[in-house]
Design a protein around this motif. Sequence first.
Motif, PDB file in Angstrom:
ATOM      1  N   SER A 302       0.832  -1.210   0.000  1.00 24.52           N
ATOM      2  CA  SER A 302       0.000   0.000   0.000  1.00 24.52           C
ATOM      3  C   SER A 302       0.860   1.251   0.000  1.00 24.52           C
ATOM      4  CB  SER A 302      -0.927   0.002   1.221  1.00 24.52           C
ATOM      5  OG  SER A 302      -1.856  -1.053   1.147  1.00 24.52           O
ATOM      6  N   ALA A 303       1.959   1.238   0.760  1.00 21.58           N
ATOM      7  CA  ALA A 303       2.845   2.404   0.810  1.00 21.58           C
ATOM      8  C   ALA A 303       3.446   2.691  -0.556  1.00 21.58           C
ATOM      9  CB  ALA A 303       3.953   2.169   1.835  1.00 21.58           C
ATOM     10  N   GLY A 304       3.827   1.641  -1.280  1.00 18.48           N
ATOM     11  CA  GLY A 304       4.370   1.832  -2.624  1.00 18.48           C
ATOM     12  C   GLY A 304       3.371   2.472  -3.558  1.00 18.48           C
ATOM     13  N   HIS A 305       2.116   2.016  -3.508  1.00 20.83           N
ATOM     14  CA  HIS A 305       1.069   2.598  -4.351  1.00 20.83           C
ATOM     15  C   HIS A 305       0.810   4.055  -3.986  1.00 20.83           C
ATOM     16  CE1 HIS A 305      -0.668  -0.870  -6.630  1.00 20.83           C
ATOM     17  NE2 HIS A 305       0.067  -1.533  -5.742  1.00 20.83           N
ATOM     18  N   ILE A 306       0.805   4.340  -2.691  1.00 21.07           N
ATOM     19  CA  ILE A 306       0.534   5.708  -2.242  1.00 21.07           C
ATOM     20  C   ILE A 306       1.638   6.655  -2.700  1.00 21.07           C
ATOM     21  CG2 ILE A 306       0.371   7.179  -0.189  1.00 21.07           C
ATOM     22  CD1 ILE A 306      -1.046   4.825   1.202  1.00 21.07           C
ATOM     23  N   ILE A 307       2.897   6.233  -2.607  1.00 20.09           N
ATOM     24  CA  ILE A 307       4.012   7.083  -3.032  1.00 20.09           C
ATOM     25  C   ILE A 307       3.943   7.348  -4.533  1.00 20.09           C
ATOM     26  CG2 ILE A 307       6.523   7.177  -3.295  1.00 20.09           C
ATOM     27  CD1 ILE A 307       6.723   5.585  -0.678  1.00 20.09           C
ATOM     28  N   ILE A 308       3.676   6.308  -5.315  1.00 21.07           N
ATOM     29  CA  ILE A 308       3.585   6.476  -6.769  1.00 21.07           C
ATOM     30  C   ILE A 308       2.452   7.413  -7.141  1.00 21.07           C
ATOM     31  CG2 ILE A 308       2.983   5.262  -8.902  1.00 21.07           C
ATOM     32  CD1 ILE A 308       4.625   2.907  -7.928  1.00 21.07           C
ATOM     33  N   MET A 309       1.281   7.217  -6.533  1.00 19.77           N
ATOM     34  CA  MET A 309       0.144   8.085  -6.825  1.00 19.77           C
ATOM     35  C   MET A 309       0.383   9.504  -6.328  1.00 19.77           C
ATOM     36  SD  MET A 309      -1.607   6.009  -8.480  1.00 19.77           S
ATOM     37  CE  MET A 309      -2.955   7.117  -8.827  1.00 19.77           C
ATOM     38  N   GLY A 310       1.196   9.631  -5.267  1.00 23.19           N
ATOM     39  CA  GLY A 310       1.534  10.963  -4.772  1.00 23.19           C
ATOM     40  C   GLY A 310       2.307  11.780  -5.792  1.00 23.19           C
ATOM     41  N   PHE A 311       3.239  11.134  -6.503  1.00 24.99           N
ATOM     42  CA  PHE A 311       3.987  11.831  -7.558  1.00 24.99           C
ATOM     43  C   PHE A 311       3.060  12.263  -8.689  1.00 24.99           C
ATOM     44  CE2 PHE A 311       7.793   9.393  -5.941  1.00 24.99           C
ATOM     45  CZ  PHE A 311       8.449  10.509  -5.474  1.00 24.99           C
ATOM     46  N   ILE A 312       2.082  11.427  -9.029  1.00 23.33           N
ATOM     47  CA  ILE A 312       1.134  11.796 -10.079  1.00 23.33           C
ATOM     48  C   ILE A 312       0.259  12.962  -9.618  1.00 23.33           C
ATOM     49  CG2 ILE A 312      -0.744  10.957 -11.546  1.00 23.33           C
ATOM     50  CD1 ILE A 312       2.039   9.794 -12.124  1.00 23.33           C
ATOM     51  N   CYS A 313      -0.090  12.976  -8.340  1.00 25.05           N
ATOM     52  CA  CYS A 313      -0.932  14.064  -7.813  1.00 25.05           C
ATOM     53  C   CYS A 313      -0.246  15.425  -7.921  1.00 25.05           C
ATOM     54  CB  CYS A 313      -1.291  13.786  -6.358  1.00 25.05           C
ATOM     55  SG  CYS A 313      -2.528  12.490  -6.149  1.00 25.05           S
ATOM     56  N   LEU A 314       1.080  15.423  -7.880  1.00 21.06           N
ATOM     57  CA  LEU A 314       1.801  16.698  -7.991  1.00 21.06           C
ATOM     58  C   LEU A 314       1.473  17.412  -9.301  1.00 21.06           C
ATOM     59  CD1 LEU A 314       5.329  15.722  -6.597  1.00 21.06           C
ATOM     60  CD2 LEU A 314       3.533  17.016  -5.451  1.00 21.06           C
ATOM     61  N   ILE A 315       1.225  16.647 -10.370  1.00 21.82           N
ATOM     62  CA  ILE A 315       0.884  17.252 -11.657  1.00 21.82           C
ATOM     63  C   ILE A 315      -0.398  18.055 -11.537  1.00 21.82           C
ATOM     64  CG2 ILE A 315       0.339  16.772 -14.075  1.00 21.82           C
ATOM     65  CD1 ILE A 315       1.906  14.166 -13.804  1.00 21.82           C
ATOM     66  N   PHE A 316      -1.399  17.482 -10.894  1.00 21.72           N
ATOM     67  CA  PHE A 316      -2.695  18.141 -10.776  1.00 21.72           C
ATOM     68  C   PHE A 316      -2.641  19.302  -9.786  1.00 21.72           C
ATOM     69  CE2 PHE A 316      -3.381  13.749 -11.997  1.00 21.72           C
ATOM     70  CZ  PHE A 316      -4.259  13.861 -13.061  1.00 21.72           C
ATOM     71  N   ILE A 317      -1.879  19.113  -8.700  1.00 19.48           N
ATOM     72  CA  ILE A 317      -1.791  20.173  -7.677  1.00 19.48           C
ATOM     73  C   ILE A 317      -1.143  21.426  -8.248  1.00 19.48           C
ATOM     74  CG2 ILE A 317      -0.734  20.795  -5.473  1.00 19.48           C
ATOM     75  CD1 ILE A 317      -1.017  17.828  -4.664  1.00 19.48           C
TER      76      ILE A 317
END
Length: 387
Positions: A302-317
């Motif tokens: 779960s931590a791996g998925h959260i970190i990866i999705m966190g990098f993608i979220c930076l684009i939208f933020i």
Amino acid sequence: MNYINKFTRIICVFILSLLLIPSFNSIAATEEKEPFNPGTFIIDHILDSYGWHVITYKDKDISIPLPIILFDDWKPVVFMSGKFHHGHDSYKGYALGFTENTKNRIVKLNGEYAGYSGHITEDMVDHIDSEAKLIDISITKNVCALFISIFLILWMFLSVAKKYKANPCSAPKGLQSILEVLVLFVRDNIAKSAIGPKYEKYLPYLLTLFFFIFINNLLGLLPIFPGGANLTGNIAVTAVLALITFFVTNLSSNKSYWVHIFNTPGVPWWLKIPIPLMPIVELVGVFTKPLVLMIRLFANISAGHIIIMGFICLIFIFGQMAPAIGYGVSVVSVFFYLFMGILELIVAFVQAFVFTLLSALYIGMAIEEHHEEHHENTAIETTNSQH
């Protein structure tokens, strides 16, 4: 090697295109949309769902509908999740939970909305039937991913077994060579070393455990169908795997195992009498071992998925601040996404290895004959002293 390099480049470009196209569309329309919520975005990816979301393109969610299977007061109700239209509509009086208390589960409407099919409105909140007896056995995203991984594993091993049967003396090729290395790795470095001479009895279970976790870890890293499901990051799945190891361990245990739990040798008597402190600690350890297995796999994946999705979220933020910044950050985010993806490939193998190894160690401790080992050590010491 040239073909492999070209194929690798094509895959990288394809992944970049999949990531950047929806990101650019979202950045360009940030002024017209509601603010992007990274927490909701990540949680929606981590949690299970009744449909398999593929991509969002031009404000439209493209997803694969899955079967909804309910028993309403023991009466079967079956339809496809597409009837819910991503949670915006109800179907025949059933809807996806649209309140904080009913989120991520199916609810039944009563009163004037009983049997209603149409758009969900705010006044329906008071018409949720909290006393409805619904038994939900729907094919969710994780269940679908489970079936896909099972069919994939069966296909891999049955096809390889067929080739070995047809040509038993031929050298392994293709998939055979990959699976043979992994099977020998599990046999020699996990089963033999952790269990000992009786390893063959438990080898099929350990191989199943290793390949199930490893294959699902890899499928979870794929950004598109049939990948993207967080199966091994689901606490229910890891709990079942740990529970199976718990039963295999304790049902295989011998007398020496339980003697060491309730009357641990080498421990002072005052830790056993009058308060059985050490037996209590050892007995608690019997139940905490599978608990550790469950949490370790769940937390790491779960931590791996959260970190990866966190990098993608930076684009939208950053895209909400200014589209130009979003375009610039997208390059950095995709780079870190690929870096974390490579790291997660290693984690996928390591977590499968650790879970299988710990399971083998628990089984090995449960079937170990301590008195035989003691006699062997005594005999060795006697022989050495005679020499």
